[in-house]
Design a protein around this motif. Structure first.
Motif, PDB file in Angstrom:
ATOM      1  N   SER A  50       5.797 -28.425  20.876  1.00  0.00           N
ATOM      2  CA  SER A  50       5.401 -29.829  20.947  1.00  0.00           C
ATOM      3  C   SER A  50       6.531 -30.708  20.433  1.00  0.00           C
ATOM      4  O   SER A  50       7.144 -30.417  19.409  1.00  0.00           O
ATOM      5  CB  SER A  50       4.145 -30.059  20.106  1.00  0.00           C
ATOM      6  OG  SER A  50       3.841 -31.426  20.064  1.00  0.00           O
ATOM      7  N   ASN A  51       6.804 -31.773  21.137  1.00  0.00           N
ATOM      8  CA  ASN A  51       7.880 -32.685  20.745  1.00  0.00           C
ATOM      9  C   ASN A  51       7.317 -34.063  20.400  1.00  0.00           C
ATOM     10  O   ASN A  51       8.033 -35.045  20.409  1.00  0.00           O
ATOM     11  CB  ASN A  51       8.907 -32.791  21.877  1.00  0.00           C
ATOM     12  CG  ASN A  51      10.231 -33.320  21.395  1.00  0.00           C
ATOM     13  OD1 ASN A  51      10.543 -33.239  20.211  1.00  0.00           O
ATOM     14  ND2 ASN A  51      11.001 -33.897  22.295  1.00  0.00           N
ATOM     15  N   GLU A  52       6.030 -34.109  20.102  1.00  0.00           N
ATOM     16  CA  GLU A  52       5.390 -35.369  19.764  1.00  0.00           C
ATOM     17  C   GLU A  52       5.627 -35.702  18.299  1.00  0.00           C
ATOM     18  O   GLU A  52       5.603 -34.827  17.438  1.00  0.00           O
ATOM     19  CB  GLU A  52       3.883 -35.286  20.005  1.00  0.00           C
ATOM     20  CG  GLU A  52       3.502 -35.087  21.444  1.00  0.00           C
ATOM     21  CD  GLU A  52       2.000 -34.943  21.607  1.00  0.00           C
ATOM     22  OE1 GLU A  52       1.255 -35.450  20.753  1.00  0.00           O
ATOM     23  OE2 GLU A  52       1.597 -34.310  22.586  1.00  0.00           O
ATOM     24  N   GLN A  53       5.862 -36.989  18.032  1.00  0.00           N
ATOM     25  CA  GLN A  53       6.009 -37.423  16.649  1.00  0.00           C
ATOM     26  C   GLN A  53       4.622 -37.706  16.090  1.00  0.00           C
ATOM     27  O   GLN A  53       3.778 -38.292  16.760  1.00  0.00           O
ATOM     28  CB  GLN A  53       6.875 -38.673  16.567  1.00  0.00           C
ATOM     29  CG  GLN A  53       8.321 -38.402  16.848  1.00  0.00           C
ATOM     30  CD  GLN A  53       9.179 -39.635  16.578  1.00  0.00           C
ATOM     31  OE1 GLN A  53       8.691 -40.692  16.230  1.00  0.00           O
ATOM     32  NE2 GLN A  53      10.473 -39.460  16.735  1.00  0.00           N
ATOM     33  N   MET A  54       4.396 -37.271  14.860  1.00  0.00           N
ATOM     34  CA  MET A  54       3.126 -37.534  14.206  1.00  0.00           C
ATOM     35  C   MET A  54       3.378 -37.762  12.723  1.00  0.00           C
ATOM     36  O   MET A  54       4.437 -37.402  12.203  1.00  0.00           O
ATOM     37  CB  MET A  54       2.160 -36.368  14.428  1.00  0.00           C
ATOM     38  CG  MET A  54       2.629 -35.033  13.893  1.00  0.00           C
ATOM     39  SD  MET A  54       1.476 -33.718  14.180  1.00  0.00           S
ATOM     40  CE  MET A  54       1.930 -33.243  15.823  1.00  0.00           C
ATOM     41  N   GLU A  55       2.416 -38.369  12.092  1.00  0.00           N
ATOM     42  CA  GLU A  55       2.561 -38.654  10.674  1.00  0.00           C
ATOM     43  C   GLU A  55       2.476 -37.361   9.877  1.00  0.00           C
ATOM     44  O   GLU A  55       1.612 -36.513  10.137  1.00  0.00           O
ATOM     45  CB  GLU A  55       1.464 -39.626  10.232  1.00  0.00           C
ATOM     46  CG  GLU A  55       1.665 -40.121   8.821  1.00  0.00           C
ATOM     47  CD  GLU A  55       0.645 -41.192   8.450  1.00  0.00           C
ATOM     48  OE1 GLU A  55       0.304 -41.247   7.266  1.00  0.00           O
ATOM     49  OE2 GLU A  55       0.222 -41.938   9.343  1.00  0.00           O
ATOM     50  N   PHE A  56       3.351 -37.216   8.897  1.00  0.00           N
ATOM     51  CA  PHE A  56       3.365 -36.027   8.060  1.00  0.00           C
ATOM     52  C   PHE A  56       2.354 -36.200   6.942  1.00  0.00           C
ATOM     53  O   PHE A  56       2.270 -37.245   6.313  1.00  0.00           O
ATOM     54  CB  PHE A  56       4.762 -35.807   7.470  1.00  0.00           C
ATOM     55  CG  PHE A  56       4.825 -34.688   6.484  1.00  0.00           C
ATOM     56  CD1 PHE A  56       4.813 -33.378   6.909  1.00  0.00           C
ATOM     57  CD2 PHE A  56       4.872 -34.943   5.128  1.00  0.00           C
ATOM     58  CE1 PHE A  56       4.859 -32.336   6.004  1.00  0.00           C
ATOM     59  CE2 PHE A  56       4.925 -33.914   4.218  1.00  0.00           C
ATOM     60  CZ  PHE A  56       4.916 -32.610   4.654  1.00  0.00           C
TER      61      PHE A  56
END
Length: 138
Positions: free
Chosen positions: A82-88
């Motif tokens: 997955s190359n989606e940005q998400m909040e850590f």
């Protein structure tokens, strides 16, 4: 004794034999996607060995462009992750553990044999037992 390898220039004609060796050199490798340059390096080495000539990867790329529309193939290639940005978000338990480590500035080094032989009763885990016990109190 190493065999002599002839140089292959970019204007070298692609003979039927060379085309067949190129297909064999490709094997199961697709020179598209995230590993395309790694795969092309392997293909180039295989082809150079099969033809007993130094073959450049630029020559191989230009030949592939005559056979395929590489830009379209790149668009169709899916990433293996997955190359989606998400909040850590750090788990609360992990956060407490790292917070205690930073506050106590505990050294995680293994005690020396001199420290172990003394009557200080130093534990082998470098004080981690105390930290883990204190985590339960939070």
């Amino acid at each position: 004794m190493p065999r002599k390898v002839k140089a292959c220039t970019s204007d070298t004609k692609w003979t039927t034999n060379k085309e067949i060796e190129f297909i064999f050199a490709m094997g199961n490798l697709k020179p598209v996607g995230i590993n395309k340059h790694l795969y092309m390096d392997v293909i180039t080495k295989r082809l150079s060995k099969a033809l007993s000539k130094n073959v450049s990867s630029e020559n191989n790329w230009s030949y592939l462009r005559t056979l395929y529309n590489l830009e379209e193939l790149e668009k169709e290639e899916k990433l293996p992750f997955s190359n989606e940005q998400m909040e850590f978000k750090l788990d609360d338990d992990e956060y407490k553990y790292y917070k205690i480590l930073s506050l106590k500035k505990v050294s995680l080094k293994k005690p020396s044999s001199a420290e172990l032989s003394s009557d200080n009763n130093i534990s082998l885990d470098g004080g981690l037992t105390e930290i883990v016990d204190s985590m339960g109190k939070l």
